[in-house]
Write a protein that holds these residues in place. Sequence first.
Motif, PDB file in Angstrom:
ATOM      1  N   VAL B  16       0.744  -1.502   0.104  1.00 39.76           N
ATOM      2  CA  VAL B  16       0.111  -0.092  -0.060  1.00 39.76           C
ATOM      3  C   VAL B  16       0.825   1.476   0.106  1.00 39.76           C
ATOM      4  O   VAL B  16       1.628   1.425   0.586  1.00 39.76           O
ATOM      5  CB  VAL B  16      -0.961  -0.131   1.335  1.00 39.76           C
ATOM      6  N   SER B  17       0.610   2.214  -0.827  1.00 37.47           N
ATOM      7  CA  SER B  17       1.140   3.386  -1.008  1.00 37.47           C
ATOM      8  C   SER B  17      -0.047   4.413  -0.918  1.00 37.47           C
ATOM      9  O   SER B  17      -1.066   4.358  -1.298  1.00 37.47           O
ATOM     10  CB  SER B  17       1.816   3.772  -2.131  1.00 37.47           C
ATOM     11  N   ARG B  18       0.610   5.573  -0.395  1.00 38.88           N
ATOM     12  CA  ARG B  18      -0.844   6.690  -0.141  1.00 38.88           C
ATOM     13  C   ARG B  18       0.517   8.078  -0.699  1.00 38.88           C
ATOM     14  O   ARG B  18       1.012   8.400   0.058  1.00 38.88           O
ATOM     15  CB  ARG B  18      -1.257   6.789   1.095  1.00 38.88           C
ATOM     16  N   VAL B  19       0.006   8.744  -1.706  1.00 37.50           N
ATOM     17  CA  VAL B  19       0.349   9.970  -1.884  1.00 37.50           C
ATOM     18  C   VAL B  19      -0.722  11.087  -2.079  1.00 37.50           C
ATOM     19  O   VAL B  19      -1.647  10.967  -2.570  1.00 37.50           O
ATOM     20  CB  VAL B  19       0.912   9.888  -3.577  1.00 37.50           C
ATOM     21  N   TYR B  20      -0.468  12.087  -1.383  1.00 35.65           N
ATOM     22  CA  TYR B  20      -1.276  13.343  -1.145  1.00 35.65           C
ATOM     23  C   TYR B  20      -0.724  14.297  -2.166  1.00 35.65           C
ATOM     24  O   TYR B  20       0.362  14.442  -2.497  1.00 35.65           O
ATOM     25  CB  TYR B  20      -1.125  13.806   0.255  1.00 35.65           C
ATOM     26  N   GLY B  21      -1.986  15.116  -2.360  1.00 33.79           N
ATOM     27  CA  GLY B  21      -1.459  16.342  -3.034  1.00 33.79           C
ATOM     28  C   GLY B  21      -1.449  16.127  -4.515  1.00 33.79           C
ATOM     29  O   GLY B  21      -1.294  15.004  -5.105  1.00 33.79           O
ATOM     30  N   GLU B  22      -1.616  17.116  -5.393  1.00 35.01           N
ATOM     31  CA  GLU B  22      -1.786  17.160  -6.934  1.00 35.01           C
ATOM     32  C   GLU B  22      -0.493  17.787  -7.348  1.00 35.01           C
ATOM     33  O   GLU B  22       0.247  17.084  -8.347  1.00 35.01           O
ATOM     34  CB  GLU B  22      -2.899  17.775  -7.269  1.00 35.01           C
ATOM     35  N   GLU B  23      -0.180  18.958  -6.994  1.00 31.14           N
ATOM     36  CA  GLU B  23       1.170  19.501  -7.611  1.00 31.14           C
ATOM     37  C   GLU B  23       2.475  19.018  -6.651  1.00 31.14           C
ATOM     38  O   GLU B  23       3.412  18.580  -7.066  1.00 31.14           O
ATOM     39  CB  GLU B  23       0.928  21.018  -7.570  1.00 31.14           C
ATOM     40  N   VAL B  24       2.308  19.480  -5.608  1.00 29.96           N
ATOM     41  CA  VAL B  24       3.403  19.154  -4.477  1.00 29.96           C
ATOM     42  C   VAL B  24       3.017  17.653  -4.175  1.00 29.96           C
ATOM     43  O   VAL B  24       1.974  17.589  -3.519  1.00 29.96           O
ATOM     44  CB  VAL B  24       3.539  20.151  -3.518  1.00 29.96           C
ATOM     45  N   ILE B  44       1.869   1.161  17.124  1.00 23.50           N
ATOM     46  CA  ILE B  44       2.490   1.917  15.956  1.00 23.50           C
ATOM     47  C   ILE B  44       3.189   3.100  16.479  1.00 23.50           C
ATOM     48  O   ILE B  44       2.485   3.842  17.155  1.00 23.50           O
ATOM     49  CB  ILE B  44       1.662   2.226  14.780  1.00 23.50           C
ATOM     50  N   VAL B  45       4.652   3.206  16.557  1.00 24.68           N
ATOM     51  CA  VAL B  45       5.170   4.264  16.961  1.00 24.68           C
ATOM     52  C   VAL B  45       5.976   4.987  15.687  1.00 24.68           C
ATOM     53  O   VAL B  45       6.247   4.294  14.714  1.00 24.68           O
ATOM     54  CB  VAL B  45       6.439   3.943  18.073  1.00 24.68           C
ATOM     55  N   GLY B  46       6.420   6.204  15.942  1.00 28.76           N
ATOM     56  CA  GLY B  46       7.336   6.584  14.971  1.00 28.76           C
ATOM     57  C   GLY B  46       7.016   8.323  15.069  1.00 28.76           C
ATOM     58  O   GLY B  46       6.142   8.688  15.633  1.00 28.76           O
ATOM     59  N   PRO B  47       7.952   9.107  14.686  1.00 32.30           N
ATOM     60  CA  PRO B  47       8.031  10.498  14.977  1.00 32.30           C
ATOM     61  C   PRO B  47       6.506  11.140  14.208  1.00 32.30           C
ATOM     62  O   PRO B  47       6.292  10.430  13.265  1.00 32.30           O
ATOM     63  CB  PRO B  47       9.111  10.963  14.288  1.00 32.30           C
ATOM     64  N   SER B  48       6.426  12.384  14.548  1.00 31.75           N
ATOM     65  CA  SER B  48       5.247  13.063  13.780  1.00 31.75           C
ATOM     66  C   SER B  48       5.551  13.145  12.358  1.00 31.75           C
ATOM     67  O   SER B  48       6.761  13.293  11.874  1.00 31.75           O
ATOM     68  CB  SER B  48       5.162  14.226  14.412  1.00 31.75           C
ATOM     69  N   GLY B  49       4.458  12.892  11.577  1.00 31.80           N
ATOM     70  CA  GLY B  49       4.761  12.981   9.865  1.00 31.80           C
ATOM     71  C   GLY B  49       5.107  11.647   9.434  1.00 31.80           C
ATOM     72  O   GLY B  49       5.369  11.841   8.282  1.00 31.80           O
ATOM     73  N   SER B  50       5.375  10.655  10.321  1.00 27.81           N
ATOM     74  CA  SER B  50       6.217   9.606   9.490  1.00 27.81           C
ATOM     75  C   SER B  50       4.966   8.229   8.941  1.00 27.81           C
ATOM     76  O   SER B  50       5.406   7.496   8.211  1.00 27.81           O
ATOM     77  CB  SER B  50       6.640   8.510  10.864  1.00 27.81           C
ATOM     78  N   GLY B  51       3.510   8.909   9.151  1.00 31.56           N
ATOM     79  CA  GLY B  51       2.653   8.146   8.200  1.00 31.56           C
ATOM     80  C   GLY B  51       1.847   7.333   9.141  1.00 31.56           C
ATOM     81  O   GLY B  51       0.953   6.443   8.479  1.00 31.56           O
ATOM     82  N   LYS B  52       1.740   7.378  10.342  1.00 31.87           N
ATOM     83  CA  LYS B  52       0.921   6.677  11.511  1.00 31.87           C
ATOM     84  C   LYS B  52      -0.360   6.677  11.233  1.00 31.87           C
ATOM     85  O   LYS B  52      -1.077   5.721  10.858  1.00 31.87           O
ATOM     86  CB  LYS B  52       1.252   6.796  12.705  1.00 31.87           C
ATOM     87  N   SER B  53      -0.747   7.934  11.094  1.00 36.27           N
ATOM     88  CA  SER B  53      -2.289   8.134  11.304  1.00 36.27           C
ATOM     89  C   SER B  53      -2.926   7.933   9.653  1.00 36.27           C
ATOM     90  O   SER B  53      -3.861   7.082   9.763  1.00 36.27           O
ATOM     91  CB  SER B  53      -2.633   9.884  11.209  1.00 36.27           C
ATOM     92  N   THR B  54      -1.830   8.134   8.607  1.00 36.09           N
ATOM     93  CA  THR B  54      -2.313   7.652   7.307  1.00 36.09           C
ATOM     94  C   THR B  54      -2.507   6.193   7.216  1.00 36.09           C
ATOM     95  O   THR B  54      -3.609   5.657   6.458  1.00 36.09           O
ATOM     96  CB  THR B  54      -1.121   8.122   6.309  1.00 36.09           C
ATOM     97  N   MET B  55      -1.651   5.469   7.903  1.00 37.73           N
ATOM     98  CA  MET B  55      -1.625   3.925   7.782  1.00 37.73           C
ATOM     99  C   MET B  55      -3.026   3.618   8.670  1.00 37.73           C
ATOM    100  O   MET B  55      -3.576   2.539   8.120  1.00 37.73           O
ATOM    101  CB  MET B  55      -0.449   3.461   8.402  1.00 37.73           C
ATOM    102  N   LEU B  56      -3.357   4.016   9.666  1.00 40.18           N
ATOM    103  CA  LEU B  56      -4.459   3.684  10.594  1.00 40.18           C
ATOM    104  C   LEU B  56      -5.530   3.993   9.873  1.00 40.18           C
ATOM    105  O   LEU B  56      -6.559   2.911   9.653  1.00 40.18           O
ATOM    106  CB  LEU B  56      -4.534   4.493  11.924  1.00 40.18           C
ATOM    107  N   GLY B  57      -5.672   5.078   8.967  1.00 42.09           N
ATOM    108  CA  GLY B  57      -7.026   5.507   8.009  1.00 42.09           C
ATOM    109  C   GLY B  57      -7.332   4.419   7.052  1.00 42.09           C
ATOM    110  O   GLY B  57      -8.206   4.030   6.661  1.00 42.09           O
TER     111      GLY B  57
END
Lengths: 396, 236
Positions: B16-24, B44-57
Motif C-alpha cells: 500500500v502506498s498513499r500519495v497526497y497532493g496534486e502539484e506537490v 505503531i510508533v514513530g515520529p510525527s509525520g511518519s505516516g502513522k495516521s495515514t496507515m491507520l486510516g
Amino acid sequence: MRRFGELIGVAVAGLTARKVRTLLILLGPILGVAAIVAAIGINESSKGDLKAKLRELGTDLIVANAQDAIGGFGADPRIPEEAAARVARLPDVTSVTGTLQLSNIVTLPFAAAEDYYRAFPVPIIATHLNLPTTMDVPLVSGRFLNGFDEASASRVAVIGRDLANEYGYIANEARSIQLGGVNYGVVGVLDYVLLEPSMDSAVFITFANAVEDWDVDDPDPTRLYIRAPTNTRYVAEEIPTVVSLGGPDGANTKVPTDLLDAQSQVDENLNNLTKMMGGLALVVGGVGIANVMSISVIQRSSEIGIRRALGHSRGTIAFQFLIEALVIGVMGGILGAGVGAGVVWMVSEMRDYTMILSVSGLFRWASVSVGVAVVAGLYPSTKAARLEPLETLRLG
Amino acid sequence: MSSTPVSESLLSLEGVSRVYGEEVLVHALRDVWLDIRAGEFLSIVGPSGSGKSTMLGLLGVLDLPTSGSIRIQGTEVNTLPDAERSRLRGEAIGFVFQQFHLVPHLTALGNVETALLYRNLSRKERRRRSLEALEKVDLVHRADHRPIQMSGGEQQRTAIARAIVTEPLVVLADEPTGALDTQNASNVMEIFAGLRSPERAVCIVTHDLEVAAATGRRISMLDGEIVSDESQVAVS
Ligand SMILES: Nc1ncnc2c1ncn2[C@@H]1O[C@H](COP(=O)(O)OP(=O)(O)O)[C@@H](O)[C@H]1O
Ligand SMILES: [Mg+2]
C-alpha cells in the motif's frame, strides 16, 4: 422504514441542537408561505361578502326597460301586452312581471301628515300580480294583490317593508293609506327586495287601479322583470329583439347582478403579483437554507467524519442533511400556512369579511416550501457527503 | 504439520502506498505490507509525520490507497463501492481518535448509539447494547451527560464505548492518550488492554514508548515506511 425513522431522528436532533439557527432558517419559508397564503386569503375574503350576497340574490334576473326602437327618447315608451307575452314565451324564461311607476301622487299614512310626506314622495308602482314570484321575495304579512283585486279594480295596496316601518304599520292591521287623497286599504307588506331596493319604500297597486284612478290610458308596463335561470345572458341579449319585432317599441336590458358579479371577481393580476412576491420570498428563503446549511456542514465536519468512521456511507450522510432540509421545509410550510391562515382570520374579523381560505391552497403552498427547501438542501448535503473523513478527523 | 495454529488474518495492507497532493506530492506511505491477526495487541510508533495516521486510516478503509490493496479477512475492500465499504467498516472496525470526536449535541448514550444506527436494530436493542458498552468503560452513570459535561478521560472512555459497541474485529486507536493526563492515560490504556480477545485485534498509534512497551507487537515507522516490526514478550 426503520432506517428512514432513524434518519429523521438524527436530522431532528441536529436541528433541535441549534434552535436559534434553525428558527432563523425557518423564517424564510414561514414568511414566504405566510405572505402568499395571507395575501390570497385576504384578497378572496374581501370578496366573500359579495359572493355570498350573489348566491342569495341569484344572477338570473333581467330588467328590461321600454325604449323607442328608433333610439330617440320618445315621450312615453311602453312595452305592449303582446311584447311582454312574447318575452314570457321564451324557452328559458320562467317568470315575467311588468311594472309601471306613477309619478306625482302624494301618499300619506293619514291626512294630518301632509306637510312632511309631500316633501318626500313615495313611488307608486302598478304591477302584475306575480311580482313576489319573479323577484323571489315573500310577504312579511298579509297577501299580495290578486286576480280579484285586478278584475274588480278594488282600491287595495301592498306596501314595501321600509314604508311599513315608517308608517308604523302593524302586521295584518286593517288600515288604509291615502294616495292623492284616495283611500286604499293595505292588504300586505312585501319583504326587502335586494335587487330593487327602491321597492322597499313603494306602494304597489294593480294596473286596473292605475287605469281607473290615475289617468293611465293603457295597462302597459314600462319595465319588465324577467327570471331566466338558464342562458340568462343570451336571453338578456334576445329580449330587445323579441320586444320590438321590427315595430316602434323597443327595450334595453340589464342584469343587475352583473356589476356585483364583476366586483366579486378576485383580481387575478393582483393575485399573480402576490404569488410572484411570495415565490421570491421562498426562493430567498431557499438561498438562506443552502447558505446556512453549507456553513453548518463545515462546522459539523468532525461529526460527519466520525459518522463515516462508524460505518455511515456517503449516501447516508447526504440523506441525513437532505432530511434536515426536508424537515425545515415541512415545518416552514406548516407554520407558514398556519400564520397565513391566522392573518386571514384576523383581517376578516377586523373588517367583517366572510373568511375564504382554500385548504388545497394551504397544502399547495406548504408543499412548494418543502420543494424549495429540498432543492436548497441538495448542495450542502452533497458537500457533506464529499468530505474526506480522515481529513476532518485529523483536524479535530 | 501444524505446530502452532496460525491465527486468522483480520486486516492486511499489501504493497500500500498513499500519495497526497496534486502539484506537490507527499509520499505519506510507501509500499507498506502489514498483516494484523486475531488476538494481537500492537502499537505503531514513530515520529510525527511518519505516516502513522495515514496507515491507520487505510487499515480502517476510511481512506483509499494510491496503489496496493486492503483486505478485511482476506476480502479486498478498497475496490468495493462506498456503501459496501462503509458497511464493512462499520461491522469490522472500531475507531478511537486523539480528539474523541464525540457529537456535541448528543449525550454519552446517544453518541454510543450512533454506532448502531441503520443496522435494523430496535431502539430498545440499541439502548441495551449501548448501556452495556458504557458499563464496560464504567460510565453508565454518565449516560445522560453531554460531552461538555464530562472530563477528557470520560469523553475518551465514551469514545471507546462507541468503538466497541459494534463488537468490531479490530479496534484502531490513533494516539488515544495524547490529549489526556497521565492518570487518565493509564486508565484508558488499561481499558485497551482489557479489550484484547482471541478473536479481536487492538492496534494503537502512540508517541509514548511506555504505552508501546505494554503491547505484544511494536511497529516502528519512519518517512512512510515500516522500519521495524518486533514481537515482544507481552507484559502483564
Ligand atoms: N491531506 C493531506 N494532504 C497532504 N499531505 C498530507 C495530508 N495528510 C497527511 N499529509 C502528510 O502526510 C505525512 C504523514 O502524515 P500522518 O499520517 O498524519 O503522520 P503521523 O500521524 O505519523 O504524524 C505528513 O508529512 C503529512 O504532512
Ligand atoms: Mg498522526
